[in-house]
Design a protein around this motif. Structure first.
Motif, short mmCIF file in Angstrom:
data_model
loop_
_atom_site.label_atom_id
_atom_site.label_comp_id
_atom_site.label_asym_id
_atom_site.label_seq_id
_atom_site.Cartn_x
_atom_site.Cartn_y
_atom_site.Cartn_z
N MET A 87 -4.90 66.28 52.45
CA MET A 87 -3.56 66.49 51.88
C MET A 87 -3.52 65.89 50.48
O MET A 87 -3.89 64.76 50.26
CB MET A 87 -2.53 65.78 52.78
N ILE A 112 -1.33 64.76 47.22
CA ILE A 112 0.02 64.35 46.82
C ILE A 112 0.19 64.63 45.33
O ILE A 112 -0.65 64.24 44.52
CB ILE A 112 0.20 62.84 47.09
N PHE A 132 -2.74 57.81 46.70
CA PHE A 132 -2.09 58.27 47.94
C PHE A 132 -2.92 59.36 48.59
O PHE A 132 -3.10 59.36 49.81
CB PHE A 132 -0.69 58.83 47.64
N THR A 188 -6.11 59.90 48.42
CA THR A 188 -7.32 59.32 49.03
C THR A 188 -6.98 58.68 50.37
O THR A 188 -7.66 58.90 51.38
CB THR A 188 -7.92 58.24 48.11
N ILE A 189 -5.91 57.89 50.39
CA ILE A 189 -5.54 57.17 51.62
C ILE A 189 -5.10 58.17 52.69
O ILE A 189 -5.53 58.08 53.85
CB ILE A 189 -4.43 56.13 51.33
N LEU A 190 -4.29 59.13 52.31
CA LEU A 190 -3.83 60.11 53.30
C LEU A 190 -4.99 60.98 53.79
O LEU A 190 -5.03 61.35 54.97
CB LEU A 190 -2.69 60.96 52.72
N GLU A 215 -5.99 61.49 57.69
CA GLU A 215 -6.03 62.83 58.29
C GLU A 215 -7.00 62.93 59.47
O GLU A 215 -6.85 63.79 60.32
CB GLU A 215 -6.45 63.89 57.26
N VAL A 221 2.89 53.87 50.79
CA VAL A 221 2.25 54.67 51.85
C VAL A 221 3.09 54.60 53.12
O VAL A 221 3.33 55.62 53.78
CB VAL A 221 0.80 54.18 52.12
N TYR A 258 2.43 61.62 61.19
CA TYR A 258 1.65 60.42 60.89
C TYR A 258 1.97 59.26 61.84
O TYR A 258 1.11 58.79 62.57
CB TYR A 258 1.92 59.96 59.45
N VAL A 285 -9.90 52.88 50.01
CA VAL A 285 -10.46 53.04 51.36
C VAL A 285 -11.76 52.25 51.52
O VAL A 285 -12.06 51.72 52.59
CB VAL A 285 -10.66 54.54 51.69
N TYR A 316 -10.85 48.95 52.60
CA TYR A 316 -10.30 48.98 53.96
C TYR A 316 -11.43 48.97 55.00
O TYR A 316 -11.27 48.46 56.11
CB TYR A 316 -9.42 50.23 54.18
#
Lengths: 95, 492
Positions: free
Chosen positions: A1, A3, A31, A33-35, A39, B364, B377, B424, B427
């Motif tokens: 996804m 953004i 955003f 990358t994180i979303l 996913e 987020v 989500y 990420v 993370y």
């Protein structure tokens, strides 16, 4: 996804964080990358699974609805950036 | 006698009881070590006056019946509210905040006679795995192998650095996704995240309330048992704290794990897992087997999804918890321009007060909770969380007593190494630790050896809910077998 810039701006507005116009593209990319990472959850079969509400199997305790530690106005206002006459002071809200 | 600040909590307690040392001497030794360790940037608010006052009081009541931590100098993570002492979660938005109340955990520690040396560095609002998001600047790992400065891990990086460098005898930490266990592994120290609900969260500045849990960070497993016992309690001020008796954890350290079943989850053997981590994990298995435990292969099929689910649930809860920082009740308020109203005050205050990572997680969280995305989500992540917990329940139901895994995917890395990586990558530091927070289970990181560079590596043991005593006993057996005694050589 992915953004876009407009969505990033909308989220910043909802979160009440001022983000300068020129910072929005980088934010939108982060955003995305994180979303994108999140996913992965779509691979999981969650059919019929209850969403977790409490990680420990316990009922919340109840107590009498009474004041236990009241009358602390000065302590509550002690750390306020602007407190006047026993209240928190903020910029004018109503015209 | 060796320098008093290098003692373990158990050694210091015994020395104090025998009259071989006083708390004042012990506290002075720690304060001196702290003064000489500015380069580690571990202590960010020092409280020598409070410490000396508490030490004198502890010496006055010293006896065989004195409480468990009487006169023991500790460091307190900046996330814990301590009455009258700056407590700002390493965030500029809480600049100047001095709580008018005491967290239950620190109240319990002081009730047990502990001495507070000061507040410890951390990632801002406990969001980070390298202590690089702190408003105080980076904490630095006392371990180093060349000129590079290494991270002590995060978020409890200051706690880990302070314990490893003998600036204090033990420290409090908090763990939402690995924030006690990863820094412990990076610094050759012991850290336990207890079962969710074992320690009260009251007065601990909230990050993600369904995951946050306080725990001790110490030099040995025995010290963690002693300190956890003092920290844990049922607390009416935290509705999620459990009303269960706190057993005598130290008394449960027999080192006898004969007949225990230790599970080895195949899903933790990640693609690309470093050979050194794999080797230390194998050695850990062998050591537990030699101590009489039965080693079995197990499967925790939803492991892979713990981290992505965490990065929905934790930011969602953070976006709600951190809504309170609005420039009205405490901390920072932005200077306003003529004509600015209350919305501008919120937006400018939060933009100035929160660091980049905190802003990102709040946003987020705001996104995943927003209309139209909540089910896709947030609810999905909560369902995955149910499945992650079920994996563990099935393993325990099949007779597994504890689970052995690596604590971290690597040893300590260089400060700044992740500067250009996408979020990420950072993370992923929590890949082995975050599953426990999702399932509410206790987990302990035990130093298990050094890598080829000479940096500490940790192993993680995961226990059944509320069986911290049994878990610590297995950790004690592992600690004895591993015989990790290395200390960082002093350069600071």
């Amino acid at each position: 996804m992915s953004i876009d810039k407009a969505t990033a701006a909308k989220v910043a507005k909802l979160a009440r964080i001022k983000v300068e116009e020129d910072a929005l593209p980088a934010l939108a990319e982060e955003f995305s990358t994180i979303l994108g990472f999140i996913e992965q959850l779509n691979e999981v079969d969650v059919e019929g699974v209850e969403p977790m509400t409490s990680v420990t199997p316990q009922r919340l305790k109840r107590r009498e609805d009474i004041v236990t530690e009241g009358d602390q106005q000065d302590k509550i206002l002690k750390n306020a950036p602007d407190a006047r006459e026993g209240f928190f002071a903020v910029p004018k809200v109503v015209e | 006698m060796t320098d008093l600040n290098t003692l373990t909590i158990a050694e210091a307690r015994d020395a104090l009881r025998k009259g071989e040392a006083t708390s004042v001497e012990l506290t002075e030794a720690c304060l001196k070590a702290i003064e000489g360790a500015g380069a580690l940037n571990a202590f960010v608010h020092k409280t020598p006056e409070i410490a000396m006052e508490q030490a004198k009081a502890a010496d006055a009541r010293q006896s065989a019946e004195a409480p468990s931590l009487n006169g023991i100098p500790l460091g307190i993570k900046d996330l814990f509210c301590v009455k009258g002492v700056p407590s700002q979660a390493a965030s500029a938005i809480l600049d100047g905040f001095k709580p008018e109340y005491e967290s239950t955990v620190t109240a319990n520690l002081f009730g047990a006679g502990a001495v507070m040396l000061g507040k410890l560095n951390m990632d801002e609002f406990a969001m980070g795995s390298s202590n690089e998001t702190s408003c105080y600047g980076n904490a630095v790992n006392p371990w180093k192998v060349d000129d590079r400065q290494l991270t002590p891990g995060g978020s409890s990086g200051g706690s880990a650095a302070a314990v490893a460098a003998d600036l204090c005898l033990g420290a409090t930490g908090t763990d939402t996704g690995g924030s006690i266990r990863q820094p412990a592994a990076f610094t050759g120290t012991v850290g336990i995240k207890p079962t969710y609900g074992r320690c009260s969260r009251w007065g601990v500045i909230a990050y993600a309330s369904s995951l946050d849990q306080a725990g001790p960070m110490t030099k040995t497993v025995r010290d963690s048992a002693i300190m956890l016992q003092a920290m844990a309690s049922h607390d009416v001020k935290d509705s999620t704290s459990v009303d269960l008796p706190v057993p005598d954890f130290e008394a449960m350290l027999t080192g006898d794990i004969r007949g225990k079943t230790i599970g080895i989850p195949k899903e933790y053997r990640l693609e690309g897992l470093s050979e050194e981590i794999d080797a230390v994990w194998t050695r850990g298995k062998e050591m537990l087997a030699e101590a009489g435990a039965k080693i079995v292969d197990i499967s925790l099929p939803h492991t892979k999804y713990a981290l992505p689910a965490y990065y929905v649930i934790a930011p969602a809860e953070a976006s709600s918890n951190l809504a309170r920082y609005d420039g009205v009740r405490y901390g920072h308020r932005a200077k306003l321009s003529a004509g600015d109203g209350i919305v501008e005050m919120y937006e400018k205050t939060r933009a100035e007060g929160f660091g980049h990572e905190v802003q990102r997680r709040i946003m987020v969280g705001t996104y995943v909770l927003s209309a139209g995305f909540y089910d896709a989500y947030y609810n999905r992540a909560r369902k995955v969380r149910t499945l992650i917990k079920r994996d563990f329940e099935q393993a325990f139901a099949a007779g597994v007593d504890a689970i052995l895994t690596p604590a971290t995917p690597s040893s300590a890395f260089e400060l700044g190494a992740m500067k250009d990586a996408d979020p990420v990558q950072m993370y992923l530091q929590d890949v082995f630790t975050v599953t426990l927070n999702m399932a509410g289970l206790p987990g302990v990181s035990v130093p298990a050896g050094l890598d080829a560079q000479g940096l500490p590596l940790g192993l993680q043991l995961i226990g059944r809910p509320f069986q911290e005593g049994d878990l610590l006993n297995t950790a004690y057996a592992l600690e004895r077998a591993a015989g990790f005694v290395s200390k960082p050589s002093k350069w600071w």
